[in-house]
Motif scaffolding. Structure first.
Motif, PDB file in Angstrom:
ATOM      1  N   ASP A   1      40.829  44.663  52.010  1.00  0.00           N
ATOM      2  CA  ASP A   1      41.787  45.209  52.984  1.00  0.00           C
ATOM      3  C   ASP A   1      42.604  44.130  53.688  1.00  0.00           C
ATOM      4  O   ASP A   1      42.857  44.226  54.892  1.00  0.00           O
ATOM      5  N   ASN A   2      43.033  43.119  52.938  1.00  0.00           N
ATOM      6  CA  ASN A   2      43.824  42.066  53.581  1.00  0.00           C
ATOM      7  C   ASN A   2      45.279  42.067  53.105  1.00  0.00           C
ATOM      8  O   ASN A   2      46.021  41.131  53.372  1.00  0.00           O
ATOM      9  N   GLY A   3      45.661  43.128  52.423  1.00  0.00           N
ATOM     10  CA  GLY A   3      47.044  43.237  51.965  1.00  0.00           C
ATOM     11  C   GLY A   3      47.342  42.480  50.694  1.00  0.00           C
ATOM     12  O   GLY A   3      48.490  42.477  50.232  1.00  0.00           O
ATOM     13  N   LYS A   4      46.328  41.863  50.076  1.00  0.00           N
ATOM     14  CA  LYS A   4      46.517  41.126  48.829  1.00  0.00           C
ATOM     15  C   LYS A   4      45.633  41.743  47.744  1.00  0.00           C
ATOM     16  O   LYS A   4      44.482  42.107  48.001  1.00  0.00           O
ATOM     17  N   LEU A   5      46.176  41.841  46.544  1.00  0.00           N
ATOM     18  CA  LEU A   5      45.428  42.445  45.452  1.00  0.00           C
ATOM     19  C   LEU A   5      44.335  41.501  44.959  1.00  0.00           C
ATOM     20  O   LEU A   5      44.542  40.297  44.815  1.00  0.00           O
ATOM     21  N   ASP A   6      43.179  42.064  44.704  1.00  0.00           N
ATOM     22  CA  ASP A   6      42.033  41.323  44.190  1.00  0.00           C
ATOM     23  C   ASP A   6      41.760  41.744  42.746  1.00  0.00           C
ATOM     24  O   ASP A   6      42.174  42.816  42.305  1.00  0.00           O
ATOM     25  N   LEU A   7      41.066  40.891  42.005  1.00  0.00           N
ATOM     26  CA  LEU A   7      40.797  41.125  40.587  1.00  0.00           C
ATOM     27  C   LEU A   7      39.348  41.578  40.415  1.00  0.00           C
ATOM     28  O   LEU A   7      38.423  40.867  40.814  1.00  0.00           O
ATOM     29  N   VAL A   8      39.175  42.751  39.826  1.00  0.00           N
ATOM     30  CA  VAL A   8      37.839  43.293  39.567  1.00  0.00           C
ATOM     31  C   VAL A   8      37.521  43.113  38.085  1.00  0.00           C
ATOM     32  O   VAL A   8      38.287  43.549  37.225  1.00  0.00           O
ATOM     33  N   MET A   9      36.408  42.449  37.801  1.00  0.00           N
ATOM     34  CA  MET A   9      35.959  42.268  36.429  1.00  0.00           C
ATOM     35  C   MET A   9      34.638  43.019  36.242  1.00  0.00           C
ATOM     36  O   MET A   9      33.700  42.842  37.011  1.00  0.00           O
ATOM     37  N   VAL A  10      34.588  43.862  35.227  1.00  0.00           N
ATOM     38  CA  VAL A  10      33.368  44.588  34.882  1.00  0.00           C
ATOM     39  C   VAL A  10      32.853  44.036  33.562  1.00  0.00           C
ATOM     40  O   VAL A  10      33.591  44.030  32.563  1.00  0.00           O
ATOM     41  N   GLN A  11      31.621  43.544  33.561  1.00  0.00           N
ATOM     42  CA  GLN A  11      31.001  43.041  32.332  1.00  0.00           C
ATOM     43  C   GLN A  11      30.049  44.112  31.815  1.00  0.00           C
ATOM     44  O   GLN A  11      29.058  44.462  32.468  1.00  0.00           O
TER      45      GLN A  11
END
Length: 513
Positions: free
Chosen positions: A487-497
């Motif tokens: 929730d900081n206004g920047k997109l984060d990367l989600v990796m699912v293994q």
């Protein structure tokens, strides 16, 4: 704000204050009288409500505040709402002046109240934003983070080149809000400046000591996608090519949940969905994706790699729906698009369309996003190879036309791409235009998984970002998605293994953007 909107506010005040409100006292500082608009239901601006420090700050500043709307009526609640706005501005890395502009607007519009009931047309929240004018859905507009980001997005879009850093603050507020009463904001700037100046160092200090989602974070990594926000073993057993992983807020708690689509090999014989809660089951540890929110069959029989899936709220009922794109093997001989209603337990079609696209195959990947901001998801097709240009090409098909009309057909700056490249679309730089995000799993110069963002406003010809991530080379067993996790206004990367994990379960890792 329209003339009728302002008129309704004045009528509301007249009806509640009766003869006590005269033309001469209407715009007096509100400390001398109770604001009738406070009788409208409102939601907390902070997860834990009003803090003792908010009430103490209100008491300390009260004698110094002199605005027409807030002034000496300041309370711990209004300070908590100003504090929320300041925290979201800081999380976005913007100058303190952006917070002053946003707080001044919220004072003028709502007296820093997060109103949950619309009494003035369909206006809601701190900024009195209207769903009917494209600001967002009702539930989003009373989410302070979303509402603040929407305001800041409009401010930066209407003041390119950081034009909001100079000039009259009241006029900047007016350009964003487009009020019929353009002088309404300037009288609140003094109070906004005093609140923000006081809050700014306190909010920054709190953010510096807080972890993400209750989990301590390291400060040694620098740059985007170098720092893990969470790393968890989920409740999903090991998975494989039959499983697709998506993100959607299923239970409306403002936290992305993990959606697992199993195409085949299910107990029902058809395509099934499992949804795991994105919120941690323990407040002080990363225990996300542990609790099963839903496990259900769908209308679909078994599916294979001819099908692509996505989640979106197609019918605006606040319940994510399942988007199904069938690339080939259709009765029409074209790419077909279906939407299965989430509210029905994925047992009813909301939409079935034969698109303008012919049959497509593996080099074409799909996603859905609202390209033209008409409130209807559009179909984004990225063709990685086999194009006339020899480059990666992008086509966007209009959802409002039943997927019969192209909104965009363009050649990107990327050469031909392959299976090791994963694509998504998102507004990376908050300019109101969707950008193209590419994750390259392997074969990179750095030897790591890399991420590249092409600017949608440039026709996908210019890089906004190109960086190596903290992840080593990844492969088919790794799935990727984007979300603003912290929730900081920047997109984060989600990796699912999916497999080959130390835990023997499907694992998820989120890298901060």
């Amino acid at each position: 704000m329209t003339p009728s909107r302002k008129a309704r506010r004045l009528l509301l005040r007249v009806s509640l204050l009766a003869a006590a409100l005269t033309a001469g006292s209407l715009f007096a500082p509100v400390a001398a009288q109770a604001d009738p608009l406070t009788r409208i239901p409102s939601a907390p601006c902070q997860p834990d409500g009003v803090a003792p420090s908010d009430s103490a700050m209100a008491d300390r500043l009260r004698s110094q505040l002199n605005g027409r709307r807030l002034g000496r009526a300041v309370s711990g609640y209004s300070v908590s709402c100003a504090r929320a706005i300041v925290s979201h501005v800081q999380a976005r890395g913007m100058d303190q002046r952006a917070a002053v502009i946003a707080v001044a607007t919220a004072i003028a519009e709502s007296t820093l109240h997060n109103y949950t009931r619309a009494v003035d047309h369909d206006s809601l929240g701190l900024f009195q934003q209207r769903p009917s004018q494209g600001w967002g859905k009702p539930g989003q507009l009373v989410d302070v983070r979303y509402a603040t980001q929407a305001f800041l997005n409009a401010m930066t879009r209407k003041h390119p080149g950081n034009g909001w850093l100079t000039g009259d603050i009241g006029q900047i507020c007016q350009r964003v809000q487009v009020s019929a009463y353009p002088l309404a904001y300037s009288t609140e700037v003094h109070d906004a400046q005093l609140l923000v100046t006081t809050l700014w160092p306190h909010v920054a200090a709190a953010a510096a000591t807080a972890g993400s989602n209750g989990t301590p974070t390291t400060t040694t990594a620098r740059g985007p996608f170098q720092r893990s926000l969470i790393t968890v073993a989920t409740s999903q057993s090991l998975s494989d090519a039959r499983h697709d992983f998506l993100l959607a807020d299923w239970n409306g708690d403002q936290r992305p949940d993990l959606v697992v689509v199993q195409r085949s090999g299910t107990t029902t014989g058809g395509t099934t969905l499992s949804i795991f809660d994105g919120r941690s089951t323990l407040p002080t540890a990363a225990m996300n994706f542990q609790r099963l929110l839903l496990q259900t069959g769908t209308m679909l029989g078994p599916t294979d790699d001819r099908y692509s899936f996505a989640m979106a709220d197609w019918n605006a009922d606040a319940r994510p729906d399942l988007i199904v794109i069938q690339k080939s093997g259709t009765a029409s001989g074209k790419t077909e698009f279906r939407v299965i209603d989430g509210a029905s337990g994925f047992r009813r079609y909301l939409q079935e369309s034969v698109t303008v696209l012919g049959a497509t195959d593996a080099p074409v990947t799909y996603s859905v996003a609202d390209w033209n901001t008409d409130g209807k998801p559009d179909l984004v097709a990225v063709q990685k190879s086999g194009t006339p240009s020899g480059k990666t090409e992008l086509r966007i098909v209009d959802g409002a036309s039943g997927f019969q009309r192209f909104l965009l057909e363009t050649v990107t700056a990327l050469g031909a791409t392959a299976e090791r490249h994963v694509f998504a679309v998102a507004d990376w730089n908050t300019d109101g235009r969707l950008d193209l995000v590419m994750v390259q799993k392997s074969g990179t110069k750095s030897g790591k998984t890399e991420l590249r963002v092409l600017n949608g406003a440039s026709g996908f010809q210019r890089n906004l970002l190109q960086t190596a991530t903290a992840l080593g080379a990844t492969a088919d067993r790794h799935s990727f998605a984007l979300t603003d996790w912290d929730d900081n206004g920047k997109l984060d990367l989600v990796m699912v293994q999916k497999s080959g994990t130390a835990s023997g379960r499907t694992e998820a890792r989120v890298l901060g953007g």
